[in-house]
Design an enzyme around this catalytic site. Sequence first.
Site, PDB file in Angstrom:
ATOM      1  N   TYR A 143     101.897 -80.761 -44.828  1.00  0.00           N
ATOM      2  CA  TYR A 143     103.090 -81.410 -44.268  1.00  0.00           C
ATOM      3  C   TYR A 143     104.347 -81.104 -45.085  1.00  0.00           C
ATOM      4  O   TYR A 143     105.465 -81.263 -44.593  1.00  0.00           O
ATOM      5  CB  TYR A 143     102.898 -82.921 -44.184  1.00  0.00           C
ATOM      6  CG  TYR A 143     101.874 -83.366 -43.157  1.00  0.00           C
ATOM      7  CD1 TYR A 143     101.375 -82.501 -42.196  1.00  0.00           C
ATOM      8  CD2 TYR A 143     101.405 -84.675 -43.153  1.00  0.00           C
ATOM      9  CE1 TYR A 143     100.437 -82.901 -41.267  1.00  0.00           C
ATOM     10  CE2 TYR A 143     100.469 -85.101 -42.220  1.00  0.00           C
ATOM     11  CZ  TYR A 143      99.990 -84.213 -41.283  1.00  0.00           C
ATOM     12  OH  TYR A 143      99.055 -84.631 -40.369  1.00  0.00           O
ATOM     13  N   LYS A 192      87.552 -79.351 -47.478  1.00  0.00           N
ATOM     14  CA  LYS A 192      86.975 -78.246 -46.704  1.00  0.00           C
ATOM     15  C   LYS A 192      86.781 -77.067 -47.663  1.00  0.00           C
ATOM     16  O   LYS A 192      87.255 -75.946 -47.443  1.00  0.00           O
ATOM     17  CB  LYS A 192      87.903 -77.884 -45.535  1.00  0.00           C
ATOM     18  CG  LYS A 192      87.260 -76.971 -44.477  1.00  0.00           C
ATOM     19  CD  LYS A 192      86.077 -77.590 -43.787  1.00  0.00           C
ATOM     20  CE  LYS A 192      85.554 -76.652 -42.692  1.00  0.00           C
ATOM     21  NZ  LYS A 192      84.274 -77.114 -42.140  1.00  0.00           N
ATOM     22  N   ASP A 225      84.858 -82.167 -41.508  1.00  0.00           N
ATOM     23  CA  ASP A 225      84.257 -82.236 -40.180  1.00  0.00           C
ATOM     24  C   ASP A 225      83.018 -83.124 -40.171  1.00  0.00           C
ATOM     25  O   ASP A 225      82.796 -83.903 -39.249  1.00  0.00           O
ATOM     26  CB  ASP A 225      83.940 -80.838 -39.651  1.00  0.00           C
ATOM     27  CG  ASP A 225      83.288 -79.932 -40.675  1.00  0.00           C
ATOM     28  OD1 ASP A 225      83.229 -80.297 -41.867  1.00  0.00           O
ATOM     29  OD2 ASP A 225      82.836 -78.833 -40.293  1.00  0.00           O
ATOM     30  N   ASP A 249      95.352 -88.245 -42.659  1.00  0.00           N
ATOM     31  CA  ASP A 249      96.064 -88.647 -41.451  1.00  0.00           C
ATOM     32  C   ASP A 249      95.091 -88.750 -40.277  1.00  0.00           C
ATOM     33  O   ASP A 249      95.072 -89.740 -39.524  1.00  0.00           O
ATOM     34  CB  ASP A 249      97.162 -87.619 -41.156  1.00  0.00           C
ATOM     35  CG  ASP A 249      98.158 -88.093 -40.114  1.00  0.00           C
ATOM     36  OD1 ASP A 249      98.038 -89.240 -39.639  1.00  0.00           O
ATOM     37  OD2 ASP A 249      99.050 -87.310 -39.766  1.00  0.00           O
ATOM     38  N   ASP A 253      93.146 -92.456 -38.679  1.00  0.00           N
ATOM     39  CA  ASP A 253      93.326 -92.842 -37.280  1.00  0.00           C
ATOM     40  C   ASP A 253      91.976 -93.022 -36.587  1.00  0.00           C
ATOM     41  O   ASP A 253      91.799 -93.925 -35.763  1.00  0.00           O
ATOM     42  CB  ASP A 253      94.161 -91.798 -36.538  1.00  0.00           C
ATOM     43  CG  ASP A 253      95.657 -91.986 -36.756  1.00  0.00           C
ATOM     44  OD1 ASP A 253      96.019 -92.913 -37.508  1.00  0.00           O
ATOM     45  OD2 ASP A 253      96.448 -91.235 -36.184  1.00  0.00           O
TER      46      ASP A 253
END
Length: 357
Positions: A143, A192, A225, A249, A253
Amino acid sequence: MKEYKITLLKGDGIGPEIVDQAVKVLNKTAEKFGFAVSYDEALLGGCAIDATGMPLPQETIDKCKAADSTLLGAVGGPKWDNLPGNQRPEAGLLGIRGALGLFANLRPAVIFEPLRAASPLKDEIIGGAMDIMIVRELTGGIYFGERGRKEVNGHPAAFDTEMYTVPEIERIARVAFDLARKRSNRVCSVDKANVLESSRLWRETVTRVHKEEYPDVELTYMYVDNCAMQLVRNPKQFDVIVTSNIFGDILSDEASMISGSIGMLASASLGSGKSGLYEPVHGSAPDIAGTDTANPLATILSVAMMLKYSLGEPDAAKAIEDAVAKVLEIARTADIAADGMKKVGCREMGDLVCGLI
């Protein structure tokens, strides 16, 4: 009498409505626990664009820096969707986090017992309870990395860069380990590392900080994942999850929805000092703005987090959390309505929480 100075960023959509109810609850709590609160308002997001032409005026930064803490409602809406990225309301949100040096975002995902049936997960999957703390790095990563557009083989292309430095990873790891020591002493670091070089550095650094400073805390690792799958398969395996900006993020959620309603989840953004930025996880919901149907409980619970992490008033924080748990047994706003339960609006929900405090 101690007095705390709070800057209010009411924002857009339902922001002003839910912040007003949270202020009402904070005032009631202050009255009960013997401290005072003063307020200053500032502009952020779409309302700031309309008034000043920019999503984050310097005056807002100055007011937030001068306060003991900041309470934010929500920003954004379709009115400003066609603006360039750096001029959208969300740019103001990223900007204030950076300006205040808020690098750690705490997002608790908790299932309140009265809302257990609202979770999309089966009861046997939830188990006895669900109480997860997601610690998201907030001022680094993709970001905030280099970005741009160019032409590749005659076609338009765009890029966003994920980059982390060792000090950025060290400080967010310490936040997670410190929180774990006050909870169940378990941290899961999510990355990851099988694909991304930035994740390999992340894992190496978290491992070193754990070995050198927090050997008493249990540390495990999970690819992002797999973590997304495990959150819906077996959420009770998690205590504290620490991860990068973009992964946090997304995962927070997801966790918000399995807890029953995004309208119930608070968050805290913290830096190296005690001051912080507190806000609900949900958005500005412009479609219901002004209808008195918004759920203010996430913002009210954000005030509880403020009392706990910034203002040093843990008893007052617990009083708010207990009042929210009790109110869910007697009344609900539209987003969490249930058969046989009293349905109330935003203002009445605030009044009920105050009454239970």
